[in-house]
Structure formats: structure tokens, C-alpha cells
Write a protein that holds these residues in place. Structure first.
Motif, short mmCIF file in Angstrom:
data_model
loop_
_atom_site.label_atom_id
_atom_site.label_comp_id
_atom_site.label_asym_id
_atom_site.label_seq_id
_atom_site.Cartn_x
_atom_site.Cartn_y
_atom_site.Cartn_z
N VAL A 1 0.83 -1.18 -0.02
CA VAL A 1 -0.03 -0.04 -0.01
C VAL A 1 0.98 1.27 0.03
O VAL A 1 1.52 1.26 0.84
CB VAL A 1 -1.01 0.09 1.23
CG1 VAL A 1 -2.00 1.35 1.34
CG2 VAL A 1 -1.80 -1.15 1.20
N VAL A 2 0.78 2.12 -1.09
CA VAL A 2 1.38 3.27 -1.06
C VAL A 2 0.73 4.59 -0.82
O VAL A 2 -0.40 4.58 -1.48
CB VAL A 2 2.13 3.26 -2.66
CG1 VAL A 2 3.09 4.51 -2.61
CG2 VAL A 2 3.20 1.99 -2.79
N GLY A 3 1.13 5.34 0.05
CA GLY A 3 0.29 6.38 0.40
C GLY A 3 0.32 7.48 -0.91
O GLY A 3 1.18 7.67 -1.70
N TYR A 4 -0.90 7.88 -1.18
CA TYR A 4 -1.15 8.65 -2.13
C TYR A 4 -1.55 10.16 -1.93
O TYR A 4 -2.88 10.43 -1.23
CB TYR A 4 -2.44 7.96 -2.99
CG TYR A 4 -2.77 8.49 -4.28
CD1 TYR A 4 -1.59 8.78 -5.40
CD2 TYR A 4 -3.89 8.58 -4.95
CE1 TYR A 4 -1.97 9.25 -6.58
CE2 TYR A 4 -4.11 8.89 -6.25
CZ TYR A 4 -3.20 9.06 -6.95
OH TYR A 4 -3.34 9.60 -8.43
N LEU B 1 4.06 -7.64 -7.24
CA LEU B 1 2.91 -7.55 -6.32
C LEU B 1 1.92 -6.80 -6.46
O LEU B 1 1.95 -5.68 -7.22
CB LEU B 1 3.74 -7.23 -4.95
CG LEU B 1 4.79 -8.19 -4.43
CD1 LEU B 1 5.46 -7.56 -3.05
CD2 LEU B 1 4.10 -9.47 -3.77
N PRO B 2 0.67 -6.95 -6.15
CA PRO B 2 -0.35 -5.92 -6.18
C PRO B 2 0.06 -4.77 -5.36
O PRO B 2 0.62 -5.05 -4.23
CB PRO B 2 -1.75 -6.42 -5.59
CG PRO B 2 -1.11 -7.98 -4.82
CD PRO B 2 0.25 -8.28 -5.48
N VAL B 3 -0.22 -3.69 -5.78
CA VAL B 3 0.24 -2.50 -5.00
C VAL B 3 -1.24 -1.74 -5.15
O VAL B 3 -1.74 -1.49 -6.35
CB VAL B 3 1.23 -1.62 -5.86
CG1 VAL B 3 1.50 -0.31 -4.99
CG2 VAL B 3 2.32 -2.52 -6.04
N VAL B 4 -1.44 -0.90 -4.09
CA VAL B 4 -2.76 0.01 -3.88
C VAL B 4 -2.44 0.94 -3.35
O VAL B 4 -1.30 1.35 -2.55
CB VAL B 4 -3.55 -0.76 -2.52
CG1 VAL B 4 -4.73 0.13 -2.48
CG2 VAL B 4 -4.16 -2.18 -3.07
N LEU B 5 -2.80 2.26 -4.25
CA LEU B 5 -2.64 3.61 -3.81
C LEU B 5 -3.68 4.04 -2.75
O LEU B 5 -4.77 3.92 -3.06
CB LEU B 5 -2.61 4.49 -5.00
CG LEU B 5 -1.50 4.53 -6.08
CD1 LEU B 5 -1.91 5.25 -7.35
CD2 LEU B 5 -0.30 5.25 -5.38
N GLN C 1 -2.67 1.39 8.28
CA GLN C 1 -3.78 0.91 9.08
C GLN C 1 -5.05 1.36 8.65
O GLN C 1 -5.99 1.01 8.75
CB GLN C 1 -3.56 1.51 10.49
CG GLN C 1 -4.51 0.94 11.63
CD GLN C 1 -4.30 -0.37 11.76
OE1 GLN C 1 -3.24 -0.78 12.31
NE2 GLN C 1 -5.26 -1.13 11.70
N GLY C 2 -4.89 2.68 8.04
CA GLY C 2 -6.17 3.11 7.45
C GLY C 2 -6.87 2.17 6.15
O GLY C 2 -7.85 1.92 6.28
N TYR C 3 -5.70 1.77 5.67
CA TYR C 3 -5.99 0.66 4.38
C TYR C 3 -6.70 -0.79 5.08
O TYR C 3 -7.58 -1.21 4.93
CB TYR C 3 -5.06 0.19 3.50
CG TYR C 3 -5.04 -0.87 2.75
CD1 TYR C 3 -5.74 -0.67 1.53
CD2 TYR C 3 -4.63 -2.25 3.03
CE1 TYR C 3 -6.20 -1.79 0.80
CE2 TYR C 3 -4.94 -3.20 2.06
CZ TYR C 3 -5.89 -3.00 1.05
OH TYR C 3 -6.12 -3.96 0.33
N LEU C 4 -5.98 -1.20 6.18
CA LEU C 4 -6.39 -2.45 6.80
C LEU C 4 -7.92 -2.25 7.35
O LEU C 4 -8.69 -3.09 7.24
CB LEU C 4 -5.30 -2.89 7.99
CG LEU C 4 -4.21 -3.25 7.51
CD1 LEU C 4 -3.13 -3.33 8.61
CD2 LEU C 4 -3.95 -4.51 6.42
N ASP C 5 -8.20 -1.23 8.04
CA ASP C 5 -9.50 -0.88 8.59
C ASP C 5 -10.41 -1.06 7.52
O ASP C 5 -11.44 -1.57 7.71
CB ASP C 5 -9.34 0.29 9.32
CG ASP C 5 -8.59 0.23 10.61
OD1 ASP C 5 -8.13 -0.64 11.15
OD2 ASP C 5 -8.25 1.44 11.18
N ALA D 1 4.15 2.05 -9.22
CA ALA D 1 4.13 1.33 -10.55
C ALA D 1 5.48 0.59 -10.55
O ALA D 1 5.60 -0.41 -10.84
CB ALA D 1 3.96 2.17 -11.79
N SER D 2 6.61 1.12 -10.15
CA SER D 2 8.03 0.58 -9.96
C SER D 2 7.89 -0.69 -9.01
O SER D 2 8.29 -1.72 -9.38
CB SER D 2 8.91 1.61 -9.66
OG SER D 2 9.13 2.42 -10.69
#
Length: 138
Positions: free
Chosen positions: A58-61, A89-93, A131-135, A81-82
Motif C-alpha cells: 500500500v503506497v500513500g497517495y 506484487l499487487p500495489v494499492v494507492l 492502518q487506514g487501508y487495513l481498517d 508502478a515501479s
């Protein structure tokens, strides 16, 4: 299998890792980078992915407050993207607006001196992002 959270800045990348159940995030370190020399810390990220058996990133956007995309958000898109290409791996912004402010506030309330805050703020912000993403997933 864990999720990694990254707070990508122009000089550092804060790193957080989830627990194996994906319930909690813990900031683990700050990687120094140098955009001008194209040193983005990918070697250290690779080591951490292997060490923690990371299966998602998870990358902060950092969108602007008006929801527009500025130069830092574009840099986060390129970094994400890199990561996806390099590590397959899957990457989420993940919208990270105000996470650094929240991290700074936590440190101030914890009576952490200014010179020590600088060294830990990015990994704390990465923990807040993750944590925001996990929640949101539960």
C-alpha cells in the motif's frame, strides 16, 4: 503473509508492516532515498518484502485537499508502478491526506522532541496509511 505500507517522500520512504492477520500496522523503519541520483531504496524494500513475506503493498497517495493530483501524487504513482513491476506484487494507492500532520500531532502529544520527531515521523505516517487501508478491508 503481510501487507507493507509505504509513505514516499522526496528524501525518505517510511515503511510499515501489518501483522500476519492483517489487523494492525507497525511502522518499522525509514529508508533514505535520493530522487536526483535515482536511488529510490528499492534494494531495501526488496529485503523487507522477503523478510516479512509481503504479499501486497500500500503506497500513500498524497492528493491535494481539493482531490486533484499534484507532483507528489504523480511521484507516488510512479513509485507504486515501479514496486509492482519490480516485485510482481499487487500495489494499492491509498489516500494519505493529513497522515503526516496526524503523525506529527501524535509525536508532539507524546512529548517527543523536535529533533527526534524528524527521524520517526515517516514510519509513523506509513503506519497510519497502512492502518487506514487495513481498517477499510474489515
Amino acid at each position: 503473509m503481510r501487507t507493507m505500507g509505504l509513505d514516499v517522500g522526496s528524501h525518505t520512504v517510511g515503511v510499515a508492516i501489518s501483522d500476519t492477520l492483517g489487523w494492525t500496522a507497525q511502522g518499522i523503519e525509514t529508508i533514505r532515498i535520493n530522487e536526483e541520483k535515482e536511488n529510490f531504496g528499492f534494494d531495501r524494500v526488496a529485503e523487507l518484502i522477503k523478510e516479512y513475506t509481503v504479499t501486497k503493498v500500500v503506497v500513500g497517495y498524497p492528493k491535494n485537499m481539493n482531490n486533484s493530483i499534484g507532483p507528489r501524487a504523480e511521484a507516488a504513482e510512479r513509485y507504486a508502478a515501479s514496486i509492482g513491476e519490480l516485485f510482481n506484487l499487487p500495489v494499492v494507492l491509498w489516500d494519505e491526506r493529513l497522515t503526516t500532520v496526524a503523525a506529527e500531532r501524535m509525536l508532539i502529544e507524546g512529548d517527543v522532541r523536535r529533533n527526534k520527531r524528524k527521524g520517526v515521523i515517516d514510519k509513523i505516517a506509513a503506519g497510519l496509511i497502512l492502518q487506514g487501508y487495513l481498517d477499510s478491508q474489515s
